[in-house]
Motif scaffolding. Sequence first.
Motif, short mmCIF file in Angstrom:
data_model
loop_
_atom_site.label_atom_id
_atom_site.label_comp_id
_atom_site.label_asym_id
_atom_site.label_seq_id
_atom_site.Cartn_x
_atom_site.Cartn_y
_atom_site.Cartn_z
N VAL A 27 14.06 -7.16 12.23
CA VAL A 27 14.32 -5.76 12.62
C VAL A 27 13.63 -5.49 13.95
CG1 VAL A 27 14.19 -3.34 11.93
CG2 VAL A 27 14.36 -5.12 10.16
N PRO A 28 14.39 -5.52 15.06
CA PRO A 28 13.77 -5.25 16.37
C PRO A 28 13.56 -3.75 16.58
CG PRO A 28 15.78 -6.60 16.58
CD PRO A 28 15.77 -6.00 15.21
N THR A 29 12.35 -3.37 16.98
CA THR A 29 12.05 -1.95 17.23
C THR A 29 11.10 -1.83 18.43
OG1 THR A 29 9.94 -1.57 16.08
CG2 THR A 29 11.92 -1.67 14.71
N MET A 30 10.96 -0.59 18.89
CA MET A 30 9.93 -0.30 19.90
C MET A 30 8.74 0.43 19.26
SD MET A 30 11.88 0.33 23.45
CE MET A 30 12.33 2.04 23.20
N GLY A 31 8.69 0.46 17.93
CA GLY A 31 7.54 1.05 17.25
C GLY A 31 7.60 2.56 17.16
N PHE A 32 6.45 3.17 16.80
CA PHE A 32 6.34 4.59 16.48
C PHE A 32 7.39 4.89 15.41
CE2 PHE A 32 5.62 9.15 17.19
CZ PHE A 32 4.25 9.13 17.27
N LEU A 33 7.25 4.13 14.32
CA LEU A 33 8.31 4.05 13.32
C LEU A 33 8.51 5.36 12.56
CD1 LEU A 33 7.51 0.51 11.88
CD2 LEU A 33 9.00 1.11 13.79
N HIS A 34 9.76 5.58 12.16
CA HIS A 34 10.11 6.73 11.34
C HIS A 34 11.08 6.24 10.26
CE1 HIS A 34 13.79 6.55 13.66
NE2 HIS A 34 13.11 6.70 14.79
N GLU A 35 11.61 7.17 9.48
CA GLU A 35 12.45 6.76 8.35
C GLU A 35 13.74 6.04 8.77
OE1 GLU A 35 12.93 10.01 5.42
OE2 GLU A 35 11.01 10.65 6.24
N GLY A 36 14.18 6.28 10.01
CA GLY A 36 15.35 5.54 10.51
C GLY A 36 15.03 4.05 10.55
N HIS A 37 13.89 3.72 11.18
CA HIS A 37 13.47 2.30 11.23
C HIS A 37 13.25 1.76 9.81
CE1 HIS A 37 11.68 3.91 15.14
NE2 HIS A 37 12.43 2.92 15.58
N ALA A 70 4.99 6.74 28.94
CA ALA A 70 4.76 7.84 27.99
C ALA A 70 5.25 7.51 26.57
CB ALA A 70 5.49 9.09 28.49
N TYR A 71 6.05 6.44 26.44
CA TYR A 71 6.67 6.16 25.13
C TYR A 71 5.59 6.10 24.05
CZ TYR A 71 10.24 4.62 21.93
OH TYR A 71 11.12 4.57 20.88
N PRO A 72 5.77 6.81 22.92
CA PRO A 72 4.69 6.88 21.92
C PRO A 72 4.41 5.54 21.26
CG PRO A 72 6.70 7.90 21.07
CD PRO A 72 6.97 7.57 22.51
N ALA A 144 20.00 -9.80 11.52
CA ALA A 144 19.23 -8.84 12.31
C ALA A 144 19.84 -7.46 12.11
CB ALA A 144 19.23 -9.22 13.78
N TYR A 145 18.97 -6.45 12.03
CA TYR A 145 19.37 -5.11 11.62
C TYR A 145 19.22 -4.13 12.78
CZ TYR A 145 19.42 -7.27 7.11
OH TYR A 145 19.73 -8.12 6.07
N PHE A 146 20.30 -3.39 13.05
CA PHE A 146 20.31 -2.41 14.14
C PHE A 146 20.92 -1.11 13.62
CE2 PHE A 146 20.11 -6.49 16.20
CZ PHE A 146 19.32 -6.28 17.33
N GLY A 147 20.48 0.03 14.21
CA GLY A 147 20.95 1.32 13.74
C GLY A 147 22.21 1.79 14.47
N GLU A 148 23.05 2.50 13.74
CA GLU A 148 24.24 3.12 14.36
C GLU A 148 23.84 4.30 15.24
OE1 GLU A 148 26.88 4.03 11.11
OE2 GLU A 148 27.47 1.94 10.88
N ILE A 175 22.93 6.26 10.50
CA ILE A 175 21.94 7.14 11.14
C ILE A 175 21.16 7.90 10.06
CG2 ILE A 175 21.60 9.14 12.65
CD1 ILE A 175 24.17 8.44 14.10
N VAL A 176 19.84 7.90 10.18
CA VAL A 176 19.00 8.70 9.28
C VAL A 176 18.61 9.97 10.03
CG1 VAL A 176 16.83 8.79 7.99
CG2 VAL A 176 18.14 6.66 8.09
N ARG A 177 18.76 11.13 9.36
CA ARG A 177 18.54 12.43 10.00
C ARG A 177 17.41 13.21 9.34
NH1 ARG A 177 22.67 13.65 13.35
NH2 ARG A 177 24.38 12.15 13.31
P1 AMP Z 1 13.99 1.89 18.67
O1 AMP Z 1 12.61 1.68 18.16
O2 AMP Z 1 14.29 3.30 19.04
O3 AMP Z 1 14.38 0.88 19.72
O4 AMP Z 1 14.96 1.61 17.45
C1 AMP Z 1 14.91 0.38 16.74
C2 AMP Z 1 16.10 0.30 15.83
O5 AMP Z 1 16.08 1.39 14.91
C3 AMP Z 1 17.44 0.40 16.58
O6 AMP Z 1 18.35 -0.53 16.03
C4 AMP Z 1 17.86 1.82 16.34
O7 AMP Z 1 19.26 2.01 16.39
C5 AMP Z 1 17.33 2.06 14.94
N1 AMP Z 1 17.16 3.49 14.71
C6 AMP Z 1 16.45 4.36 15.49
N2 AMP Z 1 16.58 5.63 15.00
C7 AMP Z 1 17.38 5.54 13.92
C8 AMP Z 1 17.90 6.50 13.00
N3 AMP Z 1 17.61 7.78 13.09
N4 AMP Z 1 18.69 6.05 12.01
C9 AMP Z 1 19.01 4.73 11.89
N5 AMP Z 1 18.56 3.78 12.73
C10 AMP Z 1 17.75 4.17 13.73
#
Ligand code: AMP
Length: 282
Positions: A27-37, A70-72, A144-148, A175-177
Amino acid sequence: MKILSTVNEVRSAVKAWKKEGKTVGLVPTMGFLHEGHISLIKRAVEENDHVVVSIFVNPTQFGPNEDFEAYPRDLEMDAKMCEEAGADIIFHPEASEMYPENFSSFVNMTGLTDALCGKSRPIHFQGVCTVVSKLFNIIPADNAYFGEKDAQQLAIIKRMVKDLNFDITIKGCPIVRESDGLAKSSRNTYLNAEERQAALVLSKAVNCGKEMVAAGEKDACTILTAMKDIINAEPLARIDYVEMVDMNTMKNIDTVSGDVLCAMAVFVGKTRLIDNFIVLED
Ligand code: AMP
């Protein structure tokens, strides 16, 4: 759960799992995780024997006047959330580990990357494709998992994997809202109380567009005009783009047919937020 920061460490750990015949999710991310991640991580945990979450604010995907500095960032909180979600490893490299001196190879795509966010952020997808390729080479994962939420990015990664024959399956996740509709984003933290309220125009416009499509409206211009009216009525919001495109080409469409992405980027104050909905052909 381990936090590893070097290419060699994470590669050997994943290779050891592969030797035992285990499946690996990334699961690739830039961190500062939330429920979407976390939704991505939980799905990866369900579908794989082991899960690696990468946390890397990738400098090459930020333009010169964007929010790289500035990215958290909050590794401690991220680690807690990853552990709770069932991840096995966080890969958290320094920029110098990913981009050592004399780094000079980039992954460039044409077509899909020219539209939507690619227009306003010209080097963004080159940075994304480069870092994701590197991650796929460093971490030989099965899935590998990516968000819509980043629908254009997801389409680009799927195309890159196909074009360059990466041996990995890309899984898109919904998308998680927030409860009021705002798409969860690490960048929501930039919003003050007034902007947070104003940011609801994105999801309101998305809902309006979705409802029009559900009611049978096929004319893209009619739908986009109604969506833009909602956003333009909010004084704190400024449209970067609101467009309807063919999912496979990212080219603008006049009529809703086939697989369609309706995507937007809107500045709320100084914060650029994105949202979208997808209409799939029956
Ligand atoms: P980021 O850390 O913003 O680069 O996001 C990392 C991964 O999480 C990407 O594949 C995003 O599409 C996914 N992501 C970010 N926000 C959401 C969200 N609200 N719902 C679902 N996936 C998300």
